[in-house]
Design a protein around this motif. Structure first.
Motif, PDB file in Angstrom:
ATOM      1  N   VAL A 129       0.848  -1.194   0.000  1.00  0.00           N
ATOM      2  CA  VAL A 129       0.000   0.000   0.000  1.00  0.00           C
ATOM      3  C   VAL A 129       0.880   1.239   0.000  1.00  0.00           C
ATOM      4  CG1 VAL A 129      -1.740   1.333   1.245  1.00  0.00           C
ATOM      5  CG2 VAL A 129      -1.848  -1.179   1.243  1.00  0.00           C
ATOM      6  N   VAL A 130       0.661   2.110  -0.985  1.00  0.00           N
ATOM      7  CA  VAL A 130       1.269   3.446  -0.994  1.00  0.00           C
ATOM      8  C   VAL A 130       0.124   4.435  -0.858  1.00  0.00           C
ATOM      9  CG1 VAL A 130       2.643   5.129  -2.263  1.00  0.00           C
ATOM     10  CG2 VAL A 130       3.159   2.675  -2.471  1.00  0.00           C
ATOM     11  N   GLU A 131       0.124   5.180   0.211  1.00  0.00           N
ATOM     12  CA  GLU A 131      -1.000   6.069   0.492  1.00  0.00           C
ATOM     13  C   GLU A 131      -0.490   7.465   0.824  1.00  0.00           C
ATOM     14  OE1 GLU A 131      -4.706   4.547   2.322  1.00  0.00           O
ATOM     15  OE2 GLU A 131      -4.138   5.874   3.975  1.00  0.00           O
ATOM     16  N   GLU A 132      -0.615   8.347  -0.133  1.00  0.00           N
ATOM     17  CA  GLU A 132      -0.221   9.748   0.033  1.00  0.00           C
ATOM     18  C   GLU A 132      -1.332  10.625  -0.536  1.00  0.00           C
ATOM     19  OE1 GLU A 132       3.850  10.694  -1.076  1.00  0.00           O
ATOM     20  OE2 GLU A 132       4.338   8.554  -1.118  1.00  0.00           O
ATOM     21  N   LEU A 133      -2.520  10.435  -0.016  1.00  0.00           N
ATOM     22  CA  LEU A 133      -3.706  11.090  -0.561  1.00  0.00           C
ATOM     23  C   LEU A 133      -3.737  12.590  -0.316  1.00  0.00           C
ATOM     24  CD1 LEU A 133      -6.347   8.376   0.342  1.00  0.00           C
ATOM     25  CD2 LEU A 133      -5.661   9.066  -1.964  1.00  0.00           C
ATOM     26  N   ASP A 134      -3.221  13.037   0.819  1.00  0.00           N
ATOM     27  CA  ASP A 134      -3.271  14.472   1.120  1.00  0.00           C
ATOM     28  C   ASP A 134      -1.932  15.002   1.608  1.00  0.00           C
ATOM     29  OD1 ASP A 134      -3.261  13.161   3.521  1.00  0.00           O
ATOM     30  OD2 ASP A 134      -4.907  14.294   4.421  1.00  0.00           O
ATOM     31  N   THR A 135      -0.863  14.256   1.351  1.00  0.00           N
ATOM     32  CA  THR A 135       0.465  14.688   1.800  1.00  0.00           C
ATOM     33  C   THR A 135       1.350  15.118   0.646  1.00  0.00           C
ATOM     34  OG1 THR A 135       1.205  12.371   1.746  1.00  0.00           O
ATOM     35  CG2 THR A 135       0.418  13.241   3.860  1.00  0.00           C
ATOM     36  N   ARG A 136       0.779  15.168  -0.561  1.00  0.00           N
ATOM     37  CA  ARG A 136       1.516  15.675  -1.713  1.00  0.00           C
ATOM     38  C   ARG A 136       0.514  16.274  -2.694  1.00  0.00           C
ATOM     39  NH1 ARG A 136       5.126  11.469  -3.438  1.00  0.00           N
ATOM     40  NH2 ARG A 136       5.722  13.036  -4.972  1.00  0.00           N
ATOM     41  N   ILE A 137       1.025  17.021  -3.664  1.00  0.00           N
ATOM     42  CA  ILE A 137       0.131  17.715  -4.593  1.00  0.00           C
ATOM     43  C   ILE A 137      -0.619  16.722  -5.475  1.00  0.00           C
ATOM     44  CG2 ILE A 137       0.054  19.335  -6.533  1.00  0.00           C
ATOM     45  CD1 ILE A 137       2.399  20.805  -5.240  1.00  0.00           C
ATOM     46  N   ALA A 138       0.082  15.756  -6.045  1.00  0.00           N
ATOM     47  CA  ALA A 138      -0.563  14.723  -6.863  1.00  0.00           C
ATOM     48  C   ALA A 138      -0.909  13.546  -5.959  1.00  0.00           C
ATOM     49  CB  ALA A 138       0.342  14.307  -8.017  1.00  0.00           C
TER      50      ALA A 138
END
Length: 433
Positions: free
Chosen positions: A277-286
């Motif tokens: 799981v890679v989860e960066e939904l609100d920690t980067r622009i994209a």
């Protein structure tokens, strides 16, 4: 509706704020007072001015999913797509894809009016201004014109990118820089399915009577998945839960999920497929979330038994029992990639209360309908699920329009909804300054 008044002189001779200044101030105020962990205030879903702000700050600035190469397999193939007021031509070329604004440089007519097709040059149907596949104006004859410089009137272009057979566009003059990093994250997950070598089996378009954000919010949680009986045959009902949140009646399903996940990870390791799981939904622009997750039953596809829906494997995959690769990209798309088919989903805002949801089923290029797959069976689960989701979104839109509406709290299992809203608020506040 966000209220504002025109500029006017006051009794003391000062100039009152202009309409645009007051509107901007009102919009900023709504973002500033947003309560974390709660749904948005009603104007975010119902107000035309906020919709315009969304089109400028989100759809006018960020990378958006447009189509797959399977939809435009040959040079000259095109699709036309609309994001609110923006209309684009996505045109396959010998070298890749061009994204051109679908606005004639003469008097603004739509150049191509069909949703899809094949063309050589692009000819506007109004006065026959003609453009080549790069958007350059090559013909604009008119009696008496002697000083007309065609080089000054090419079609305006948008940025475009192809990643693992998926086409993305950006309308901003300078696109956000971190999309390259995100592409490196998801390409190893998506590439083995070889979308560029797949073909379209079916495409469904639903106009949902709901704001685009409600469409995306609904997709980001499974708290409502009891309302998806067809999907529940293959999707574990514990999706989105952690062990401490699993209710007693789902404990057996949770244990099946754990067992299936262990087996899936072993197969992915054997075949060299990423599954983490890679989860960066609100920690980067994209913003992104991607993983490979098990399916219930036979673990092969979205069927009543979990068994495959097409006899042909995609790309260089060697096993049908690879669950689903699930990907979500902010702000307008999500994907399910299975061994036997791929489903792409895209939200195209129409106005503050309508969104076009386009779902496309892709199968192996050599899969034959009626021999390798049955079209109705292939599409059944998600056709039903999409209609059910449409109803849920429309229920929320109706509620947001009521004077009695006020934001309610997200549950722990809805953390991805909160992440989407948090991403949205961050990006809009950056845009508004």
């Amino acid at each position: 509706m966000v209220q504002a008044v025109k500029s006017k002189s006051t009794a003391r001779g000062k100039i009152a704020p202009s309409r645009s200044e007051e509107q901007l101030s009102a919009v900023r105020s709504l973002f500033e007072k947003r309560r974390a962990g709660y749904s948005l205030d009603a104007p975010f879903y119902t107000d035309p001015e906020l919709f315009k702000a969304d089109m400028q700050g989100i759809f006018g600035q960020h990378w958006l999913f447009a189509a797959s190469l399977a939809e435009i397999p040959e040079p000259g193939d095109y699709v036309t797509i609309d994001y609110g007021p923006y209309s684009l031509i996505i045109l396959r070329t010998d070298d890749g894809v061009n994204a051109l604004h679908n606005v004639c440089r003469h008097r603004g007519a739509r150049v191509l009016t069909e949703p899809a097709g094949t063309t050589g040059n692009l000819v506007c149907g109004y006065h026959s201004w003609t453009y080549d596949t790069e958007g350059s104006l090559i013909h604009a004859s008119s009696p008496g014109e002697t000083t007309f410089d065609k080089a000054c009137f090419a079609l305006k272009r948008a940025h475009s990118r192809i990643v693992a057979g998926l086409v993305f566009v950006c309308l901003a003059p300078e696109p956000p820089e971190d999309f390259d990093e995100v592409a490196k994250i998801f390409e190893p997950y998506v590439a083995p399915h070889e979308i560029a070598n797949a073909k379209v089996a079916f495409q469904q378009e639903l106009i949902e009577e709901g704001n685009w954000k409600l469409v995306m919010e609904n997709n980001r949680e499974c708290y409502h998945c009891d309302g998806h009986p067809e999907l529940a045959c293959s999707l574990f009902p514990t999706w989105g839960l952690t062990e401490e949140l699993v209710p007693p009646h789902l404990e057996d399903a949770w244990q099946r999920n754990v067992t299936a996940e262990t087996a899936l990870q072993e197969r992915c390791t054997r075949y060299g497929l990423p599954y983490e799981v890679v989860e960066e939904l609100d920690t980067r622009i994209a913003g992104i979330r991607i993983s490979r997750e098990p399916l219930d039953g036979a673990g092969e596809s979205f069927s009543a038994t979990g068994r495959r829906l097409s006899k042909k494997l995609l790309g260089d995959l060697r096993d049908f029992r690879l669950g689903r690769c699930s990907m979500h990209l902010q702000p307008n798309c999500w994907f399910h990639l299975l061994s036997d088919h791929v489903i792409t989903f895209a939200a195209f805002p129409i106005n503050e209360h309508q969104t076009l949801v386009r779902t496309t089923w892709l199968v192996a290029d050599d899969a034959v309908e009626g021999v390798d797959y049955d079209l109705e069976t292939l599409t059944y689960t998600w056709k039903q699920t999409n209609v059910q989701d449409k109803n849920f979104v429309e229920m929320c839109q109706q509620g947001a329009a009521s004077p009695a509406y006020e934001p309610g709290p997200y549950m722990k299992s809805e953390y991805q909804v909160e992440a989407f809203i948090n991403w949205y608020v961050q990006r809009m506040q950056e845009h508004l300054g």
